[in-house]
Design an enzyme around this catalytic site. Sequence first.
Site, mmCIF file in Angstrom:
data_model
loop_
_atom_site.group_PDB
_atom_site.id
_atom_site.type_symbol
_atom_site.label_atom_id
_atom_site.label_comp_id
_atom_site.label_asym_id
_atom_site.label_seq_id
_atom_site.Cartn_x
_atom_site.Cartn_y
_atom_site.Cartn_z
ATOM 1 N N PHE A 191 1.985 3.427 4.146
ATOM 2 C CA PHE A 191 2.524 2.482 5.125
ATOM 3 C C PHE A 191 1.929 1.331 4.601
ATOM 4 C CE2 PHE A 191 2.081 5.793 8.615
ATOM 5 C CZ PHE A 191 3.149 6.201 8.167
ATOM 6 N N LYS B 135 -8.837 8.822 2.932
ATOM 7 C CA LYS B 135 -9.515 7.401 2.827
ATOM 8 C C LYS B 135 -10.829 7.415 3.398
ATOM 9 C CE LYS B 135 -5.164 4.818 2.406
ATOM 10 N NZ LYS B 135 -4.285 5.851 2.919
ATOM 11 N N PHE C 32 1.908 -3.612 4.104
ATOM 12 C CA PHE C 32 2.429 -4.547 4.466
ATOM 13 C C PHE C 32 3.703 -4.960 4.340
ATOM 14 C CE2 PHE C 32 -2.171 -6.935 3.634
ATOM 15 C CZ PHE C 32 -2.680 -6.509 4.901
ATOM 16 N N CYS D 173 0.676 -1.221 -0.142
ATOM 17 C CA CYS D 173 0.024 -0.002 0.016
ATOM 18 C C CYS D 173 0.756 1.164 -0.023
ATOM 19 C CB CYS D 173 -1.011 -0.017 1.244
ATOM 20 S SG CYS D 173 -2.141 -1.429 1.064
ATOM 21 N N HIS E 210 -9.528 2.544 1.039
ATOM 22 C CA HIS E 210 -8.188 2.368 0.885
ATOM 23 C C HIS E 210 -7.834 1.901 -0.614
ATOM 24 C CE1 HIS E 210 -4.283 1.614 1.514
ATOM 25 N NE2 HIS E 210 -4.144 0.448 2.250
ATOM 26 N N HIS F 10 -2.020 8.042 6.433
ATOM 27 C CA HIS F 10 -2.302 6.904 5.797
ATOM 28 C C HIS F 10 -3.534 6.364 6.016
ATOM 29 C CE1 HIS F 10 -1.685 2.966 3.718
ATOM 30 N NE2 HIS F 10 -1.965 2.229 4.954
#
Lengths: 82, 404
Positions: free
Chosen positions: B389, B327, B391, B161, B332, B298
């Site tokens: 940010f 968002k 995974f 992401c 997202h 984020h």
Amino acid sequence: MSREEVVETVNGFLAEEFEVEVDTLDPNGVLHETLDLDSLDYVDLVVVIESHFGFKVTGEDFKSISTLNDFYDFIVNKHEHA
Amino acid sequence: MRVVISGYGIYSCIGKNVAEVTESLKEGRSGIGLDMERKPFGYRSCLTGIIEEPDLKKDLSRRARLGMSEEARYAYVSTKEALEMAGITQDYLDNNRAGILFGNDSTAGAVTEAVDTIRAKKDTMLVGSGSIFQSMNSTVNMNLATIFKLRGVNFTISAACASGSHAIGVGYHLIKSGLEDMIICGGAQEVNLYAFGSFDGLGVFSMREDEPAKSSRPFDKDRDGLITSGGAATVVLESLESAQRRGATILGEVTGYGFSSNGDHISNPNTEGQVDSISRALKMADISAKEIDYVNAHATSTPKGDMFEAQAIFDVFGGKTPVSSTKSMTGHECWMAGASEIVYCMIMMRNGFIAPNINFENPDEVSRNLNIIAESKNANLNTIASNSFGFGGTNSTLIIKKYE
């Protein structure tokens, strides 16, 4: 399937998938020039033939096809023996 | 070498172009809805950003369209808009070197369709010639570089992401170091049925299906998970000299790119890694935290993720700097989010407002320390920071300034 039906089906997918103007198709024109085919397009021809006529065409088969008329004849012949 | 932004474009669930998205951001309009096919397919949640497929038949030949995945089609639209805004014609691209760096991290739709066909037909040739170009992660790059005849740097950045943010950051560095004059940067995200199944399976998606527009609520005490969305965003980066030589209108300047890796859990974020990313961006931009007029967070609306970021923002900026997560409206946008959120920030900067963090009704014990902007607000934004940010603990922070 009669030759007329094959011609109609082929012209139909050429218009739909290859975005050619059916009215401008010359049956005696060279296939790859008429359709402006590159090597990738032959793969897509194999796909549309299979989906419309139910048989698979190989790269070897295309070697015997020069004009659009040859292409129609090839399909008629293949279809009869399929 | 200074690096400036001369154009941007957007195709998202809150608008199909910059004008539509500007209105949505000002009005705090949600782009979230329900895709009822998802439940019978096996999803827990039907919530998703609602995106309309663009019709590219009038713009592109059959051959050009055949290899384009869903996300590449979105990226074509956002890139066309960005190039037009930048005043870059095809003639210019034919005669000058330009590169392309896009963030993308999946092609689930194209891969699934191809595998389904091969399984059914038992013949790989019957997937057609376009499938391979749709199925690779670099689908956006390979298609757009071909369509626009680009001859500079050309590769895709996959960083979950944070992909879109890193794409802009790497583009910034290649120009800053003098290796390229102009790079089309961006991020793209597919939204089809196959794109998010395994993500939904983690149980981190919002289940507030009775109120789609209220489901994405970053930093709110009652948030219950994220809602995925997609589309594409494009930013044209170029050296200041290149923009001046072309007589381009300079819209902003990239001054900082911070990055870090948490070195920790695969899905859980941590505050230290995020603080490091933000701090490095500030250091590169050579500014203090108090010079940042707005932080585009984020924050995705997950209970844990938002809490870690709220703490990181508080640690670096304190409690006064305005913060919002767009968002809350877009959901997202995953691989695209880092790039789309720069476009949203550029829109705010140019139009003098802060887009709201809609659905922020009650803070939790960490977000209560922040200055979260819940209603659209007029503001003169000179310098903004945008966090992304992902995974695996990948972090990216970009700093954009008004051009002076």
